[in-house]
Design a protein around this motif. Structure first.
Motif, PDB file in Angstrom:
ATOM      1  N   SER A   1       0.860  -1.185   0.000  1.00  0.00           N
ATOM      2  CA  SER A   1       0.000   0.000   0.000  1.00  0.00           C
ATOM      3  C   SER A   1       0.898   1.238   0.000  1.00  0.00           C
ATOM      4  O   SER A   1       2.100   1.157   0.285  1.00  0.00           O
ATOM      5  N   THR A   2       0.304   2.389  -0.282  1.00  0.00           N
ATOM      6  CA  THR A   2       1.051   3.646  -0.180  1.00  0.00           C
ATOM      7  C   THR A   2       1.659   3.784   1.207  1.00  0.00           C
ATOM      8  O   THR A   2       2.814   4.177   1.358  1.00  0.00           O
ATOM      9  N   THR A   3       0.876   3.445   2.219  1.00  0.00           N
ATOM     10  CA  THR A   3       1.343   3.592   3.598  1.00  0.00           C
ATOM     11  C   THR A   3       2.615   2.777   3.832  1.00  0.00           C
ATOM     12  O   THR A   3       3.590   3.284   4.400  1.00  0.00           O
ATOM     13  N   VAL A   4       2.608   1.530   3.399  1.00  0.00           N
ATOM     14  CA  VAL A   4       3.778   0.665   3.626  1.00  0.00           C
ATOM     15  C   VAL A   4       4.972   1.151   2.795  1.00  0.00           C
ATOM     16  O   VAL A   4       6.103   1.182   3.279  1.00  0.00           O
TER      17      VAL A   4
ATOM     18  N   SER B   1      -0.610  17.569   5.871  1.00  0.00           N
ATOM     19  CA  SER B   1      -0.429  16.467   4.933  1.00  0.00           C
ATOM     20  C   SER B   1      -1.491  15.409   5.198  1.00  0.00           C
ATOM     21  O   SER B   1      -2.109  15.369   6.270  1.00  0.00           O
ATOM     22  N   PHE B   2      -1.677  14.519   4.242  1.00  0.00           N
ATOM     23  CA  PHE B   2      -2.610  13.406   4.417  1.00  0.00           C
ATOM     24  C   PHE B   2      -2.228  12.643   5.696  1.00  0.00           C
ATOM     25  O   PHE B   2      -1.047  12.456   5.971  1.00  0.00           O
ATOM     26  N   PRO B   3      -3.218  12.195   6.476  1.00  0.00           N
ATOM     27  CA  PRO B   3      -2.894  11.587   7.782  1.00  0.00           C
ATOM     28  C   PRO B   3      -1.844  10.476   7.717  1.00  0.00           C
ATOM     29  O   PRO B   3      -0.930  10.441   8.553  1.00  0.00           O
ATOM     30  N   THR B   4      -1.938   9.581   6.755  1.00  0.00           N
ATOM     31  CA  THR B   4      -0.997   8.456   6.757  1.00  0.00           C
ATOM     32  C   THR B   4       0.445   8.948   6.638  1.00  0.00           C
ATOM     33  O   THR B   4       1.349   8.442   7.299  1.00  0.00           O
ATOM     34  N   ASP B   5       0.664   9.991   5.850  1.00  0.00           N
ATOM     35  CA  ASP B   5       2.015  10.544   5.681  1.00  0.00           C
ATOM     36  C   ASP B   5       2.529  11.090   7.016  1.00  0.00           C
ATOM     37  O   ASP B   5       3.679  10.856   7.403  1.00  0.00           O
ATOM     38  N   ARG B   6       1.650  11.806   7.731  1.00  0.00           N
ATOM     39  CA  ARG B   6       2.055  12.368   9.028  1.00  0.00           C
ATOM     40  C   ARG B   6       2.283  11.265  10.047  1.00  0.00           C
ATOM     41  O   ARG B   6       3.248  11.304  10.829  1.00  0.00           O
TER      42      ARG B   6
ATOM     43  N   TRP C   1       8.423  12.540  -2.759  1.00  0.00           N
ATOM     44  CA  TRP C   1       7.150  13.153  -3.181  1.00  0.00           C
ATOM     45  C   TRP C   1       6.040  12.103  -3.159  1.00  0.00           C
ATOM     46  O   TRP C   1       6.204  11.015  -3.704  1.00  0.00           O
ATOM     47  N   ASP C   2       4.918  12.464  -2.562  1.00  0.00           N
ATOM     48  CA  ASP C   2       3.720  11.624  -2.568  1.00  0.00           C
ATOM     49  C   ASP C   2       2.876  12.047  -3.769  1.00  0.00           C
ATOM     50  O   ASP C   2       2.411  13.188  -3.844  1.00  0.00           O
ATOM     51  N   LEU C   3       2.696  11.122  -4.712  1.00  0.00           N
ATOM     52  CA  LEU C   3       2.003  11.431  -5.973  1.00  0.00           C
ATOM     53  C   LEU C   3       0.551  10.938  -5.989  1.00  0.00           C
ATOM     54  O   LEU C   3      -0.068  10.859  -7.058  1.00  0.00           O
ATOM     55  N   CYS C   4       0.011  10.593  -4.815  1.00  0.00           N
ATOM     56  CA  CYS C   4      -1.322   9.979  -4.773  1.00  0.00           C
ATOM     57  C   CYS C   4      -2.370  10.753  -5.567  1.00  0.00           C
ATOM     58  O   CYS C   4      -3.171  10.152  -6.264  1.00  0.00           O
ATOM     59  N   HIS C   5      -2.376  12.073  -5.436  1.00  0.00           N
ATOM     60  CA  HIS C   5      -3.402  12.871  -6.108  1.00  0.00           C
ATOM     61  C   HIS C   5      -2.931  13.476  -7.421  1.00  0.00           C
ATOM     62  O   HIS C   5      -3.604  14.350  -7.977  1.00  0.00           O
ATOM     63  N   SER C   6      -1.783  13.036  -7.917  1.00  0.00           N
ATOM     64  CA  SER C   6      -1.322  13.567  -9.210  1.00  0.00           C
ATOM     65  C   SER C   6      -1.114  12.482 -10.255  1.00  0.00           C
ATOM     66  O   SER C   6      -1.281  12.746 -11.446  1.00  0.00           O
TER      67      SER C   6
ATOM     68  N   SER D   1      -2.703   3.808  -6.660  1.00  0.00           N
ATOM     69  CA  SER D   1      -3.194   3.413  -7.988  1.00  0.00           C
ATOM     70  C   SER D   1      -4.712   3.278  -8.068  1.00  0.00           C
ATOM     71  O   SER D   1      -5.235   2.915  -9.108  1.00  0.00           O
ATOM     72  N   TYR D   2      -5.417   3.549  -6.976  1.00  0.00           N
ATOM     73  CA  TYR D   2      -6.878   3.408  -7.056  1.00  0.00           C
ATOM     74  C   TYR D   2      -7.588   4.747  -7.245  1.00  0.00           C
ATOM     75  O   TYR D   2      -8.807   4.796  -7.313  1.00  0.00           O
ATOM     76  N   LYS D   3      -6.814   5.852  -7.337  1.00  0.00           N
ATOM     77  CA  LYS D   3      -7.434   7.165  -7.559  1.00  0.00           C
ATOM     78  C   LYS D   3      -7.505   7.417  -9.073  1.00  0.00           C
ATOM     79  O   LYS D   3      -8.317   6.796  -9.741  1.00  0.00           O
ATOM     80  N   TYR D   4      -6.616   8.267  -9.607  1.00  0.00           N
ATOM     81  CA  TYR D   4      -6.684   8.561 -11.048  1.00  0.00           C
ATOM     82  C   TYR D   4      -6.115   7.432 -11.902  1.00  0.00           C
ATOM     83  O   TYR D   4      -6.107   7.546 -13.120  1.00  0.00           O
TER      84      TYR D   4
HETATM   85  C1  LIG Z   1      -4.972   8.307  -0.820  1.00  0.00           C
HETATM   86  C2  LIG Z   1      -3.715   8.723  -0.155  1.00  0.00           C
HETATM   87  C3  LIG Z   1      -2.961   7.807   0.597  1.00  0.00           C
HETATM   88  C4  LIG Z   1      -3.501   6.422   0.791  1.00  0.00           C
HETATM   89  O1  LIG Z   1      -2.648   5.537   1.431  1.00  0.00           O
HETATM   90  P1  LIG Z   1      -3.101   3.997   1.496  1.00  0.00           P
HETATM   91  O2  LIG Z   1      -1.954   3.307   2.093  1.00  0.00           O
HETATM   92  O3  LIG Z   1      -3.425   3.569   0.103  1.00  0.00           O
HETATM   93  O4  LIG Z   1      -4.327   3.921   2.332  1.00  0.00           O
HETATM   94  C5  LIG Z   1      -1.772   8.238   1.136  1.00  0.00           C
HETATM   95  N1  LIG Z   1      -1.320   9.514   0.953  1.00  0.00           N
HETATM   96  C6  LIG Z   1      -2.041  10.417   0.242  1.00  0.00           C
HETATM   97  C7  LIG Z   1      -1.526  11.801   0.045  1.00  0.00           C
HETATM   98  C8  LIG Z   1      -3.257  10.043  -0.322  1.00  0.00           C
HETATM   99  O5  LIG Z   1      -3.965  10.935  -1.011  1.00  0.00           O
END
Ligand SMILES: *Cc1c(COP(=O)(O)O)cnc(C)c1O
Length: 413
Positions: A101-104, A133-138, A210-215, A235-238
């Motif tokens: 996952s992005t988090t891992v 920042s998005f919670p998981t990043d913080r 760089w976190d590219l989740c929204h780009s 990979s589940y967004k755009y």
């Molecule tokens: C959607 C998103 C994530 C999601 O992380 P998951 O591990 O897939 O839950 C992380 N960072 C940002 C900036 C996001 O927009």
């Protein structure tokens, strides 16, 4: 109907008629009760070709090749698909892979970067990150700071925008190990100055992730040319990979030999089938992989990557600009007069593919909208995000959604 609505409806029809990508909207599943889907930035729609793709995979690659599938193609798949996603974000081959996952992946790469910096200079103990920042990043950064005795330098960002070059220049120093920022802010849609910020961090000796989740899949990105060290993306967004589809990571070639990630598993070992006594990391990108890759979970993602390759990111982005521009006009005409605010950047280089509007009644309004098949998302405390996934969204659909937001807001007031 008011004049403004009539005018917007004819404009939406004209924009759809002139849209060179219009035909792709019907390549996605559009059944069910949803009349306006404005949340492709959280979960992209599925391609209509997927039932056949899954059937082919189960009946063919999996069902007939069975365990031989690993040697024939699945072992290579995380890197082959990684290279194709890499090409969409400006990365030459051999630097990107799909898995976890992005988090891992954030955990692995933040740890790898911080450990390497601390080993080279024990005084580099700071991690720079946005406070919004998005919670998981913080949360990942908080955890790693505690594990490694680092401190966090929070950038106080404007929630209607995002981290600026000036803020980063002020924050980085000879104590900075890593800067972790989002290319596009998840709340406002603000597009950061990736090349400028990356260069500023490098002048201070810091690495940048760089976190590219929204780009990824919508905003033109040049990881190699911009000098980016590390990146991760969803990979589940755009990229429409489906719920929980695996993320991707980019590790610039020059860093691959010097970084070590913390989740050592057999798939990252130099010789996977040696079944050796001790862990020896693979040379190159494979050392960032831990266990068996999620092959089944890449079937939908691969289909969308194919479509994006065919259309091209520049064309996708041009439609994104047109969609957000039209959405802004509709919001200005129908929603702002009811007391809502637009809390996203103006049109131009800092605007991503979603717009956020704010009003204290929006939590309640969103619940009503979902009941009537109008699907934006709500972000506490008071924001509605209107995410515009270019290939699957029509101008008419955007207007249906914004008219409904205005109606429900009027009803709630
Ligand atoms: C959607 C998103 C994530 C999601 O992380 P998951 O591990 O897939 O839950 C992380 N960072 C940002 C900036 C996001 O927009």
């Amino acid at each position: 109907m008011t004049d403004a609505t009539t005018d917007l409806r004819s404009r939406a029809a004209a924009l759809d008629a002139a849209d060179p990508l219009a035909r792709h909207a019907s390549a996605f599943v559009r059944e069910g009760d949803v009349v306006s889907y404005l949340d492709g930035n959280s979960l992209g729609r599925p391609l209509a070709s997927l039932p056949q793709r899954f059937a082919d995979f189960v009946g063919g690659e999996w069902g007939t090749r069975l365990i031989r599938g690993w040697d024939e193609q699945w072992m290579a798949r995380p890197y082959a698909l990684g290279d194709r996603i890499g090409a969409l974000v400006g990365a030459a081959a051999g630097q990107s892979f799909v898995g976890d996952s992005t988090t891992v992946l954030l955990y692995k790469l933040v740890r790898a970067a911080v450990d390497a910096q601390l080993a080279a200079d024990p005084a580099r103990t700071e991690i720079v990150i946005e406070d919004d920042s998005f919670p998981t990043d913080r949360f990942i950064v908080e955890g790693i700071a505690a594990e490694r005795g680092c401190s966090i330098r929070w950038l106080r960002v404007d929630r209607a925008a995002g981290a600026t070059l000036e803020q980063v220049e002020e924050a980085v120093s000879e104590r900075t190990a890593l800067v972790l920022l989002c290319h596009v802010a998840y709340r406002s849609g603000f597009v950061a100055d990736v090349p400028g910020i990356t260069a500023a961090a490098h002048r201070a000796g810091a690495l940048v992730l760089w976190d590219l989740c929204h780009s990824a899949g919508v905003i033109p990105t040049e990881l190699d040319a911009w000098g980016v060290d590390l990146a991760v993306g969803c990979s589940y967004k755009y990229l429409n990979g489906g719920p929980g589809s695996p993320a991707f990571a980019y590790v610039r070639t020059e860093h691959q030999a010097s970084l070590a990630q913390p989740i050592q598993g057999w798939m990252g070992a130099a010789d996977v089938f040696a079944m050796g006594e001790r862990f020896e990391p693979a040379q190159g990108l494979r050392r960032f992989v831990s266990g068996t890759p999620p092959v089944l979970a890449t079937v939908a993602l691969e289909a969308m990557v194919e479509l994006l390759e065919e259309v091209g990111i520049e064309a996708v982005h041009a439609k994104s600009v047109a969609l957000t521009g039209f959405a802004e006009q509709a919001i200005e005409a129908l929603v702002l007069p009811l007391g809502a605010r637009l809390v996203s950047p103006e049109a131009g280089p800092h605007r991503g593919s979603h717009l956020t509007i704010a009003h204290p009644a929006f939590r309640e309004v969103t619940a009503r909208l979902w009941e009537r098949g109008v699907i934006p998302d709500f972000r506490a405390p008071d924001g509605i995000r209107i995410g515009l996934s270019p290939l699957s969204t029509t101008f008419a659909e955007v207007l249906v959604g914004i008219e409904a937001i205005a109606e429900e807001l009027r009803a709630a007031a």
